[in-house]
Design a protein around this motif. Structure first.
Motif, PDB file in Angstrom:
ATOM      1  N   ARG A  21       0.977  -1.242  -0.174  1.00 52.09           N
ATOM      2  CA  ARG A  21       0.069  -0.004   0.067  1.00 52.09           C
ATOM      3  C   ARG A  21       0.896   1.307   0.184  1.00 52.09           C
ATOM      4  O   ARG A  21       0.442   2.276  -0.465  1.00 52.09           O
ATOM      5  CB  ARG A  21      -0.806   0.008   1.196  1.00 52.09           C
ATOM      6  CG  ARG A  21      -2.035  -1.238   1.206  1.00 52.09           C
ATOM      7  CD  ARG A  21      -2.828  -0.947   2.599  1.00 52.09           C
ATOM      8  NE  ARG A  21      -3.319   0.358   3.049  1.00 52.09           N
ATOM      9  CZ  ARG A  21      -3.086   0.766   4.347  1.00 52.09           C
ATOM     10  NH1 ARG A  21      -2.997  -0.114   5.223  1.00 52.09           N
ATOM     11  NH2 ARG A  21      -3.456   2.167   4.557  1.00 52.09           N
ATOM     12  N   VAL A  22       1.968   1.204   0.411  1.00 54.90           N
ATOM     13  CA  VAL A  22       2.915   2.343   0.598  1.00 54.90           C
ATOM     14  C   VAL A  22       4.338   2.229  -0.063  1.00 54.90           C
ATOM     15  O   VAL A  22       5.218   3.170  -0.202  1.00 54.90           O
ATOM     16  CB  VAL A  22       3.004   2.817   2.099  1.00 54.90           C
ATOM     17  CG1 VAL A  22       3.818   1.631   2.849  1.00 54.90           C
ATOM     18  CG2 VAL A  22       3.499   4.205   2.095  1.00 54.90           C
ATOM     19  N   VAL A 276       1.563   0.233   8.712  1.00 51.32           N
ATOM     20  CA  VAL A 276       1.318   0.934   7.240  1.00 51.32           C
ATOM     21  C   VAL A 276       0.854   2.160   7.518  1.00 51.32           C
ATOM     22  O   VAL A 276       1.136   3.306   7.138  1.00 51.32           O
ATOM     23  CB  VAL A 276       0.764  -0.042   6.509  1.00 51.32           C
ATOM     24  CG1 VAL A 276       0.661   0.676   5.049  1.00 51.32           C
ATOM     25  CG2 VAL A 276       1.608  -1.303   5.974  1.00 51.32           C
ATOM     26  N   ASN A 277      -0.477   2.232   8.193  1.00 49.08           N
ATOM     27  CA  ASN A 277      -1.280   3.373   8.607  1.00 49.08           C
ATOM     28  C   ASN A 277      -0.332   4.481   9.164  1.00 49.08           C
ATOM     29  O   ASN A 277      -0.458   5.643   8.834  1.00 49.08           O
ATOM     30  CB  ASN A 277      -2.509   3.075   9.260  1.00 49.08           C
ATOM     31  CG  ASN A 277      -3.547   2.367   8.385  1.00 49.08           C
ATOM     32  OD1 ASN A 277      -3.552   2.342   7.328  1.00 49.08           O
ATOM     33  ND2 ASN A 277      -4.365   1.592   9.236  1.00 49.08           N
ATOM     34  N   TYR A 279       2.748   4.718   9.330  1.00 47.07           N
ATOM     35  CA  TYR A 279       3.921   5.313   8.529  1.00 47.07           C
ATOM     36  C   TYR A 279       3.215   6.295   7.310  1.00 47.07           C
ATOM     37  O   TYR A 279       3.877   7.345   7.156  1.00 47.07           O
ATOM     38  CB  TYR A 279       4.563   3.888   7.610  1.00 47.07           C
ATOM     39  CG  TYR A 279       5.503   4.587   6.494  1.00 47.07           C
ATOM     40  CD1 TYR A 279       6.869   4.694   6.913  1.00 47.07           C
ATOM     41  CD2 TYR A 279       5.484   4.943   5.092  1.00 47.07           C
ATOM     42  CE1 TYR A 279       7.835   5.196   6.278  1.00 47.07           C
ATOM     43  CE2 TYR A 279       6.312   5.194   4.331  1.00 47.07           C
ATOM     44  CZ  TYR A 279       7.510   5.397   4.801  1.00 47.07           C
ATOM     45  OH  TYR A 279       8.536   6.036   4.140  1.00 47.07           O
ATOM     46  N   ILE A 280       2.159   5.965   7.020  1.00 51.22           N
ATOM     47  CA  ILE A 280       1.358   6.938   5.981  1.00 51.22           C
ATOM     48  C   ILE A 280       1.139   8.324   6.538  1.00 51.22           C
ATOM     49  O   ILE A 280       1.461   9.559   6.173  1.00 51.22           O
ATOM     50  CB  ILE A 280       0.073   6.618   5.451  1.00 51.22           C
ATOM     51  CG1 ILE A 280       0.415   5.208   4.450  1.00 51.22           C
ATOM     52  CG2 ILE A 280      -0.788   7.234   4.855  1.00 51.22           C
ATOM     53  CD1 ILE A 280      -0.626   4.598   3.885  1.00 51.22           C
ATOM     54  N   GLU A 281       0.799   8.288   7.942  1.00 53.43           N
ATOM     55  CA  GLU A 281       0.300   9.477   8.815  1.00 53.43           C
ATOM     56  C   GLU A 281       1.819  10.202   8.996  1.00 53.43           C
ATOM     57  O   GLU A 281       1.729  11.567   8.611  1.00 53.43           O
ATOM     58  CB  GLU A 281      -0.162   9.056   9.883  1.00 53.43           C
ATOM     59  CG  GLU A 281      -1.684   8.635  10.039  1.00 53.43           C
ATOM     60  CD  GLU A 281      -2.241   8.216  11.180  1.00 53.43           C
ATOM     61  OE1 GLU A 281      -1.665   8.651  12.323  1.00 53.43           O
ATOM     62  OE2 GLU A 281      -3.393   7.641  10.985  1.00 53.43           O
ATOM     63  N   LYS A 283       4.430  10.196   7.301  1.00 51.59           N
ATOM     64  CA  LYS A 283       5.076  10.703   5.983  1.00 51.59           C
ATOM     65  C   LYS A 283       4.180  12.056   5.529  1.00 51.59           C
ATOM     66  O   LYS A 283       4.980  12.831   4.968  1.00 51.59           O
ATOM     67  CB  LYS A 283       4.909   9.676   4.713  1.00 51.59           C
ATOM     68  CG  LYS A 283       5.733   9.967   3.676  1.00 51.59           C
ATOM     69  CD  LYS A 283       5.718   8.861   2.680  1.00 51.59           C
ATOM     70  CE  LYS A 283       6.665   9.356   1.548  1.00 51.59           C
ATOM     71  NZ  LYS A 283       6.738   7.999   0.201  1.00 51.59           N
ATOM     72  N   ASN A 284       3.220  12.041   5.935  1.00 55.05           N
ATOM     73  CA  ASN A 284       2.171  13.436   5.586  1.00 55.05           C
ATOM     74  C   ASN A 284       2.495  14.549   6.595  1.00 55.05           C
ATOM     75  O   ASN A 284       2.331  15.658   6.448  1.00 55.05           O
ATOM     76  CB  ASN A 284       0.855  12.987   5.846  1.00 55.05           C
ATOM     77  CG  ASN A 284       0.341  12.148   4.840  1.00 55.05           C
ATOM     78  OD1 ASN A 284       0.915  12.110   3.696  1.00 55.05           O
ATOM     79  ND2 ASN A 284      -0.845  11.614   5.072  1.00 55.05           N
ATOM     80  N   GLU A 305      11.494   2.556   0.863  1.00 57.09           N
ATOM     81  CA  GLU A 305      10.368   1.704   0.897  1.00 57.09           C
ATOM     82  C   GLU A 305      10.774   0.713  -0.447  1.00 57.09           C
ATOM     83  O   GLU A 305      10.008  -0.408   0.011  1.00 57.09           O
ATOM     84  CB  GLU A 305       9.483   2.739   0.224  1.00 57.09           C
ATOM     85  CG  GLU A 305       8.964   3.749   1.320  1.00 57.09           C
ATOM     86  CD  GLU A 305       8.232   4.981   0.801  1.00 57.09           C
ATOM     87  OE1 GLU A 305       7.796   6.151   1.343  1.00 57.09           O
ATOM     88  OE2 GLU A 305       8.106   5.162  -0.654  1.00 57.09           O
TER      89      GLU A 305
END
Length: 343
Positions: A21-22, A276-277, A279-281, A283-284, A305
């Motif tokens: 996903r990322v 994963v969630n 990491y996404i947060e 990165k933002n 990644e």
């Protein structure tokens, strides 16, 4: 003992789809040339007899691992990255399943020899083969890496090598740590910080220390380490239980939460998806370090990644973990439990 209550099989979700996903999957086209050069070097070390060396190299598929993990490295750097895998996995096997599995004092002795390699770079190449590999690796690393990347690699190696001693001591005492304790230790035993330095080296990136000291970057580092480590424990669990090795996050979840194998696997898989969630947060929330540094940082994070996704896919493709199991379709993969000593 937990092993006496294990079922005959377990079901594993597609972990690469979760991290995918990322994390992007790419392949380095220089794999064959790098493999020939790195194998010649490894064979010259004389670490194993012919049979064991062939098994280590062919079952490991480390050339594929390097190609998946360092897709943009040039040939020289890819060879070094593959040498890093040969050294790291043979050293890890020594304490995981070899003569030193439950002998922390001997693991410490090997660590001390390698410390001299770090502290005395002009000294003769040591005869101890694991330290000799480390010596050669550092020589190649120093040729092109920045001072910061080299410093980070050495600091990470010290943490990793020390964690091998701790893990060996836990094995000798048949001790299963708590989940939180094991997660922290596992970030060290998988060599995540060394991987980050090798990723930096593979592209000759030049990032200032302030980047790696930033709390968001540090939290992202923890997250990518977990994205590599937790799938490893899920995929290597079968091999390790067959070896009688209980230093695995799956066993820690089973022991702490008093659940069976499948439920522990499901819990850890859900933890992975949440990571994963995370990491996404994170990165933002990346701060800016200036235009030039931001460009280098973007290359570094993309490469990291790539490494994560290549690593997770390699777990499936290497017979090291799924011997005799068809992994063509990884959705809800049914895995027979290996019998004791099959490896």
């Amino acid at each position: 003992m937990i092993s006496s209550t294990l079922p005959s099989q377990f079901c594993l979700q597609d972990l690469a789809a979760i991290t995918g996903r990322v994390c992007e999957l790419r392949v380095n086209p220089r794999q064959p040339e790098a493999d020939r050069e790195a194998r010649a070097w490894f064979n010259s070390i004389g670490l194993y007899d012919d049979r064991k060396r062939s098994k280590f190299l062919n079952y490991g598929k480390f050339d594929l691992f390097a190609a998946l993990s360092f897709p943009d490295a040039d040939l020289k750097h890819l060879v070094t990255c593959l040498m890093f895998f040969f050294w790291a996995f043979s050293t890890d096997d020594l304490s995981d399943e070899g003569d030193l599995q439950s002998r922390p004092d001997d693991v410490q002795a090997g660590h001390d020899i390698s410390v001299r390699v770090v502290n005395e770079p002009g000294a003769p190449r040591p005869e101890y083969p694991y330290a000799a590999m480390f010596y050669d690796l550092l020589e190649r690393f120093r040729e092109t890496s920045t001072f910061g990347a080299y410093k980070r690699f050495i600091r990470a190696w010290e943490e990793w090598s020390g964690s091998q001693v701790t893990q060996s001591r836990n094995r000798s005492q048949d001790r299963i740590p708590s989940v939180d304790e094991f997660i922290l230790m596992r970030r060290a035993t998988i060599g995540g910080a060394m991987v980050e330095a090798i990723v930096e080296y593979s592209l000759d990136l030049d990032l200032p220390d302030e980047v790696f000291e930033n709390p968001i970057i540090r939290a992202m580092s923890d997250a990518t380490n977990d994205l590599m480590t937790w799938p490893n424990d899920l995929c290597s669990f079968n091999k390790e239980q067959s070896d009688g090795d209980y230093q695995n996050l799956v066993f820690c979840v089973m022991n702490e939460r008093k659940v069976g194998l499948q439920e522990a696997i499901n819990i850890l898989t859900e933890m992975l998806a949440q990571r994963v969630n995370d990491y996404i947060e994170l990165k933002n929330q990346l701060p800016s370090f200036g235009t030039d540094v931001d460009k280098e940082l973007a290359r570094y994070l993309h490469a990291l990644e790539n490494f994560v996704q290549g690593t997770v896919l390699w777990y499936y493709l290497s017979p090291r973990y799924f011997r005799g199991v068809d992994v063509t379709n990884r959705d809800n993969l049914v895995v027979p439990l290996f019998k004791s000593g099959v490896f």
